[in-house]
Design an enzyme around this catalytic site. Structure first.
Site, PDB file in Angstrom:
ATOM      1  N   LYS A 202     -11.120  66.994  -2.279  1.00 32.69           N
ATOM      2  CA  LYS A 202     -11.740  67.119  -0.957  1.00 32.69           C
ATOM      3  C   LYS A 202     -12.426  65.799  -0.630  1.00 32.69           C
ATOM      4  O   LYS A 202     -13.287  65.328  -1.385  1.00 32.69           O
ATOM      5  CB  LYS A 202     -12.742  68.266  -0.958  1.00 32.69           C
ATOM      6  CG  LYS A 202     -13.504  68.374   0.354  1.00 32.69           C
ATOM      7  CD  LYS A 202     -14.297  69.642   0.451  1.00 32.69           C
ATOM      8  CE  LYS A 202     -15.086  69.673   1.747  1.00 32.69           C
ATOM      9  NZ  LYS A 202     -15.846  70.909   1.896  1.00 32.69           N
ATOM     10  N   LYS A 256      -7.662  68.391   0.946  1.00 30.73           N
ATOM     11  CA  LYS A 256      -8.344  68.533   2.229  1.00 30.73           C
ATOM     12  C   LYS A 256      -9.003  67.232   2.632  1.00 30.73           C
ATOM     13  O   LYS A 256      -9.659  66.626   1.776  1.00 30.73           O
ATOM     14  CB  LYS A 256      -9.403  69.636   2.067  1.00 30.73           C
ATOM     15  CG  LYS A 256     -10.283  69.860   3.249  1.00 30.73           C
ATOM     16  CD  LYS A 256     -11.341  70.854   2.894  1.00 30.73           C
ATOM     17  CE  LYS A 256     -12.240  71.050   4.089  1.00 30.73           C
ATOM     18  NZ  LYS A 256     -13.362  71.879   3.773  1.00 30.73           N
TER      19      LYS A 256
HETATM   20  C1  PBG Z   1     -18.120  73.177   3.439  1.00 31.34           C
HETATM   21  C2  PBG Z   1     -16.806  73.154   4.094  1.00 31.34           C
HETATM   22  C3  PBG Z   1     -16.412  72.238   5.074  1.00 31.34           C
HETATM   23  C4  PBG Z   1     -15.143  72.633   5.486  1.00 31.34           C
HETATM   24  C5  PBG Z   1     -14.786  73.756   4.745  1.00 31.34           C
HETATM   25  N1  PBG Z   1     -15.828  74.056   3.868  1.00 31.34           N
HETATM   26  C6  PBG Z   1     -17.152  71.113   5.715  1.00 31.34           C
HETATM   27  C7  PBG Z   1     -17.772  70.079   4.918  1.00 31.34           C
HETATM   28  O1  PBG Z   1     -17.445  69.848   3.745  1.00 31.34           O
HETATM   29  O2  PBG Z   1     -18.643  69.443   5.483  1.00 31.34           O
HETATM   30  C8  PBG Z   1     -14.387  71.940   6.568  1.00 31.34           C
HETATM   31  C9  PBG Z   1     -13.309  72.695   7.226  1.00 31.34           C
HETATM   32  C10 PBG Z   1     -12.827  72.118   8.511  1.00 31.34           C
HETATM   33  O3  PBG Z   1     -13.220  71.026   8.949  1.00 31.34           O
HETATM   34  O4  PBG Z   1     -12.015  72.800   9.126  1.00 31.34           O
HETATM   35  N2  PBG Z   1     -18.248  73.105   2.130  1.00 31.34           N
END
Ligand code: PBG
Length: 333
Positions: A202, A256
């Protein structure tokens, strides 16, 4: 490199592209509703509905609306949904206690949806940002995000979600060592069949902006998430993250964001050959929607092309806000 098997004019690659039947016959990848996971935003019943300006077409649903909406997803053949809460500001505390309250919005949503639509797999996001007044995924000491203390809270959060009927625990927090700790906690409580889908690779991405609007954490976020989420410049490090999470017991791994990271999906799938998910995140959805609403893109074609690209890159499944729209379109043929 592709070895050259023949040369023009004997070989003409346009022949197979000549008709629809022929293109269908030789297509290497095909998108189906079976590939989709739908991320759903939940809101409390007493919270008025306000639009998510940066995500046209997406709403925050009350638990009972979500039961109906996930029922619709099931009819369309979508195998799974993932729940995200918009937590009222008054319930956000620095210890993030709301995250492990068995009566929190996510747990109520999991119980209601599992009860009504048991055939749909439910994915529960595990991270503290919806519950933290500072918008971070972990506990803080000053400006530092604490790793090991956060992992303890994540285990408690995972446990209440598993108790409430969550099928797949999906830690999105990027703390070190959390997969092993959550696996141990689940097993000790008799949840050895609850899966873990690790957000393994991520990235600290600008493409999460609209999501933070949707869960109401954007205004709150102090600083950035670069001390725990990955540097977009890195690729080998993603393989290292995935290897560790698999060794710790992850059943599936996720990359992601999605579209800007298709190379990572390909490398992960080729190297490990495990279930590999992609998250087409909020900013990717917003870009396509905004351009379509401006008449700059054919939104439907761009949606299907982007989702097919995930299949081509090696994704087994895709989390996407387009899930319902894409499944409807695929059903219409
Ligand atoms: C939080 C989380 C995020 C997303 C999913 N879980 C945001 C972040 O890490 O700030 C993002 C999903 C999206 O942008 O569609 N842990």
């Amino acid at each position: 490199m592709v070895e050259i098997r023949g040369a023009f004019p004997q070989t003409r690659l346009r022949r197979n592209r000549g008709q629809d039947w022929s293109r269908r016959l030789v297509a290497e990848n095909r998108l189906s509703a079976d590939d989709l996971i739908w991320p759903v935003f939940l809101r409390e019943d007493d919270e008025p509905e306000t639009e998510i300006a940066s995500m046209p077409g997406q709403r925050r649903l009350t638990v009972s609306e979500a039961v109906d909406a996930v029922g619709r997803a099931a009819e369309l053949g979508i195998p799974a949904a993932c729940l995200f809460p918009k937590v009222p500001a008054s319930r956000k505390t620095l210890d993030c206690a709301e995250a492990f309250d068995p009566e929190n919005l996510i747990c109520r949503g999991l119980r209601a949806i599992k009860g009504a639509v048991p055939q749909v797999g439910l994915v529960g996001d595990v991270a503290l940002d919806p519950y933290n007044p500072l918008g971070h995924d972990g506990l803080l000491e000053g400006e530092r995000i604490l790793n090991d203390e956060t992992v303890e809270v994540l285990c408690r959060q995972a446990l209440v979600q598993a108790e409430a009927g969550c099928d797949v625990i999906a830690p999105s927090d990027m703390m070190d060592g959390r997969i092993a700790a959550i696996r141990r906690a689940l097993d000790a409580a008799g949840h050895e069949d609850t899966r873990i889908c690790s957000y393994a690779a991520k990235y600290a991405s600008a493409f999460y902006g609209p999501f933070r609007d949707a869960i109401g954490s954007s205004g709150a976020l102090k600083g950035d998430k670069k001390t725990y989420q990955m540097d977009p410049a890195n690729s080998d490090e993603a393989l290292h993250e995935v290897a560790l999470d698999l060794a710790e017991g992850a059943d599936m791994v996720m990359v992601k964001p999605g579209m800007p990271y298709l190379d990572i999906i390909r490398r992960v799938k080729e190297r490990f050959g495990v279930p590999t998910l992609a998250y087409q995140v909020s900013g990717e959805y917003a870009m396509i929607k905004a351009a379509a609403l401006n008449g700059w893109l054919d939104g439907e074609r761009a949606m299907l092309e982007s989702l097919t690209a995930f299949k081509r890159a090696g994704s087994d499944a895709i989390l996407t806000y387009f899930a319902l729209e894409a499944a409807e379109r695929l059903r219409a043929g």
